[in-house]
Design a protein around this motif. Sequence first.
Motif, PDB file in Angstrom:
ATOM      1  N   LEU A   3     -59.436 182.112  -0.276  1.00 23.77           N
ATOM      2  CA  LEU A   3     -59.280 182.224   1.175  1.00 23.77           C
ATOM      3  C   LEU A   3     -57.838 181.899   1.547  1.00 23.77           C
ATOM      4  N   VAL A   4     -57.226 182.763   2.330  1.00 22.59           N
ATOM      5  CA  VAL A   4     -55.873 182.502   2.811  1.00 22.59           C
ATOM      6  C   VAL A   4     -55.968 181.766   4.140  1.00 22.59           C
ATOM      7  N   PHE A   5     -56.736 182.325   5.091  1.00 19.34           N
ATOM      8  CA  PHE A   5     -56.999 181.668   6.370  1.00 19.34           C
ATOM      9  C   PHE A   5     -58.082 182.433   7.112  1.00 19.34           C
ATOM     10  N   ARG A   6     -58.550 181.833   8.174  1.00 22.99           N
ATOM     11  CA  ARG A   6     -59.467 182.480   9.110  1.00 22.99           C
ATOM     12  C   ARG A   6     -58.780 182.505  10.466  1.00 22.99           C
ATOM     13  N   GLU A   7     -58.930 183.633  11.159  1.00 20.20           N
ATOM     14  CA  GLU A   7     -58.366 183.739  12.500  1.00 20.20           C
ATOM     15  C   GLU A   7     -59.113 184.829  13.255  1.00 20.20           C
ATOM     16  N   ALA A   8     -59.372 184.579  14.524  1.00 18.03           N
ATOM     17  CA  ALA A   8     -59.972 185.559  15.441  1.00 18.03           C
ATOM     18  C   ALA A   8     -61.292 186.112  14.922  1.00 18.03           C
ATOM     19  N   GLY A   9     -62.032 185.299  14.181  1.00 23.28           N
ATOM     20  CA  GLY A   9     -63.326 185.730  13.663  1.00 23.28           C
ATOM     21  C   GLY A   9     -63.262 186.522  12.368  1.00 23.28           C
ATOM     22  N   PHE A  10     -62.079 186.608  11.770  1.00 22.74           N
ATOM     23  CA  PHE A  10     -61.889 187.344  10.524  1.00 22.74           C
ATOM     24  C   PHE A  10     -61.538 186.377   9.401  1.00 22.74           C
ATOM     25  N   ARG A  11     -61.938 186.736   8.193  1.00 21.97           N
ATOM     26  CA  ARG A  11     -61.602 185.992   6.984  1.00 21.97           C
ATOM     27  C   ARG A  11     -60.529 186.798   6.254  1.00 21.97           C
ATOM     28  N   PHE A  12     -59.391 186.180   5.981  1.00 24.85           N
ATOM     29  CA  PHE A  12     -58.291 186.818   5.270  1.00 24.85           C
ATOM     30  C   PHE A  12     -58.278 186.231   3.860  1.00 24.85           C
ATOM     31  N   ARG A  31     -65.252 190.547   8.237  1.00 27.32           N
ATOM     32  CA  ARG A  31     -66.074 189.955   9.274  1.00 27.32           C
ATOM     33  C   ARG A  31     -67.473 190.468   8.998  1.00 27.32           C
ATOM     34  N   PRO A  32     -68.507 189.829   9.523  1.00 27.63           N
ATOM     35  CA  PRO A  32     -69.850 190.321   9.262  1.00 27.63           C
ATOM     36  C   PRO A  32     -69.969 191.815   9.606  1.00 27.63           C
ATOM     37  N   GLY A  33     -70.366 192.603   8.616  1.00 21.91           N
ATOM     38  CA  GLY A  33     -70.576 194.022   8.837  1.00 21.91           C
ATOM     39  C   GLY A  33     -69.365 194.905   8.694  1.00 21.91           C
ATOM     40  N   GLY A  34     -68.202 194.371   8.342  1.00 30.08           N
ATOM     41  CA  GLY A  34     -67.021 195.210   8.199  1.00 30.08           C
ATOM     42  C   GLY A  34     -65.939 194.543   7.386  1.00 30.08           C
ATOM     43  N   ASP A  35     -65.055 195.365   6.811  1.00 32.66           N
ATOM     44  CA  ASP A  35     -63.932 194.828   6.055  1.00 32.66           C
ATOM     45  C   ASP A  35     -62.827 195.868   5.966  1.00 32.66           C
ATOM     46  N   ALA A  36     -61.662 195.407   5.585  1.00 30.49           N
ATOM     47  CA  ALA A  36     -60.496 196.269   5.441  1.00 30.49           C
ATOM     48  C   ALA A  36     -59.554 195.642   4.425  1.00 30.49           C
ATOM     49  N   LYS A  37     -58.604 196.457   3.990  1.00 32.20           N
ATOM     50  CA  LYS A  37     -57.548 195.992   3.088  1.00 32.20           C
ATOM     51  C   LYS A  37     -56.241 196.478   3.677  1.00 32.20           C
ATOM     52  N   LEU A  38     -55.259 195.571   3.768  1.00 34.27           N
ATOM     53  CA  LEU A  38     -53.951 195.931   4.313  1.00 34.27           C
ATOM     54  C   LEU A  38     -52.863 195.637   3.302  1.00 34.27           C
ATOM     55  N   ILE A  59     -55.857 194.235  15.977  1.00 30.80           N
ATOM     56  CA  ILE A  59     -55.806 192.770  15.946  1.00 30.80           C
ATOM     57  C   ILE A  59     -55.411 192.279  14.555  1.00 30.80           C
ATOM     58  N   VAL A  60     -56.071 192.773  13.512  1.00 29.69           N
ATOM     59  CA  VAL A  60     -55.754 192.277  12.170  1.00 29.69           C
ATOM     60  C   VAL A  60     -54.362 192.714  11.728  1.00 29.69           C
ATOM     61  N   GLU A  61     -53.927 193.909  12.127  1.00 29.03           N
ATOM     62  CA  GLU A  61     -52.557 194.321  11.806  1.00 29.03           C
ATOM     63  C   GLU A  61     -51.544 193.389  12.460  1.00 29.03           C
ATOM     64  N   GLU A  62     -51.785 193.001  13.704  1.00 31.69           N
ATOM     65  CA  GLU A  62     -50.883 192.064  14.387  1.00 31.69           C
ATOM     66  C   GLU A  62     -50.878 190.709  13.693  1.00 31.69           C
ATOM     67  N   ILE A  63     -52.055 190.231  13.295  1.00 27.56           N
ATOM     68  CA  ILE A  63     -52.141 188.932  12.613  1.00 27.56           C
ATOM     69  C   ILE A  63     -51.402 188.994  11.282  1.00 27.56           C
ATOM     70  N   VAL A  64     -51.643 190.043  10.507  1.00 29.23           N
ATOM     71  CA  VAL A  64     -50.994 190.162   9.196  1.00 29.23           C
ATOM     72  C   VAL A  64     -49.485 190.290   9.360  1.00 29.23           C
ATOM     73  N   THR A  65     -49.032 191.043  10.335  1.00 28.73           N
ATOM     74  CA  THR A  65     -47.595 191.168  10.575  1.00 28.73           C
ATOM     75  C   THR A  65     -46.987 189.814  10.915  1.00 28.73           C
ATOM     76  N   ARG A  66     -47.657 189.080  11.787  1.00 30.80           N
ATOM     77  CA  ARG A  66     -47.149 187.772  12.220  1.00 30.80           C
ATOM     78  C   ARG A  66     -47.168 186.752  11.085  1.00 30.80           C
ATOM     79  N   ARG A  67     -48.170 186.851  10.202  1.00 29.18           N
ATOM     80  CA  ARG A  67     -48.345 185.841   9.158  1.00 29.18           C
ATOM     81  C   ARG A  67     -48.049 186.382   7.759  1.00 29.18           C
ATOM     82  N   ARG A  68     -47.304 187.482   7.706  1.00 29.68           N
ATOM     83  CA  ARG A  68     -47.032 188.152   6.431  1.00 29.68           C
ATOM     84  C   ARG A  68     -46.401 187.215   5.404  1.00 29.68           C
ATOM     85  N   GLN A  69     -45.420 186.423   5.802  1.00 30.29           N
ATOM     86  CA  GLN A  69     -44.774 185.529   4.839  1.00 30.29           C
ATOM     87  C   GLN A  69     -45.753 184.506   4.282  1.00 30.29           C
TER      88      GLN A  69
END
Length: 85
Positions: A3-12, A31-38, A59-69
Amino acid sequence: MPLVFREAGFRFHFYSSEGDPREPVHVHIARPGGDAKLWLYPEVRVAYNRRLTPRELRIVEEIVTRRRQEIEDEWNAFFSGSDQR
């Protein structure tokens, strides 16, 4: 599944086996019922999406962009063997 982190109801997270040879830096989002890979580079972009809505993808693209490092740092720590959780 590190697990890297959880944010906005998503598990990264990563999978502990990310291919041989290992794929480039990326993160899985669930998230329950869905997933993606970026992919993180050269820009944040969707590798696949299963049942996340267009709004959720934004939402997840914005989170990943903000927390990419942070994601990349966790990836490098885990796969270097120095942080085998």
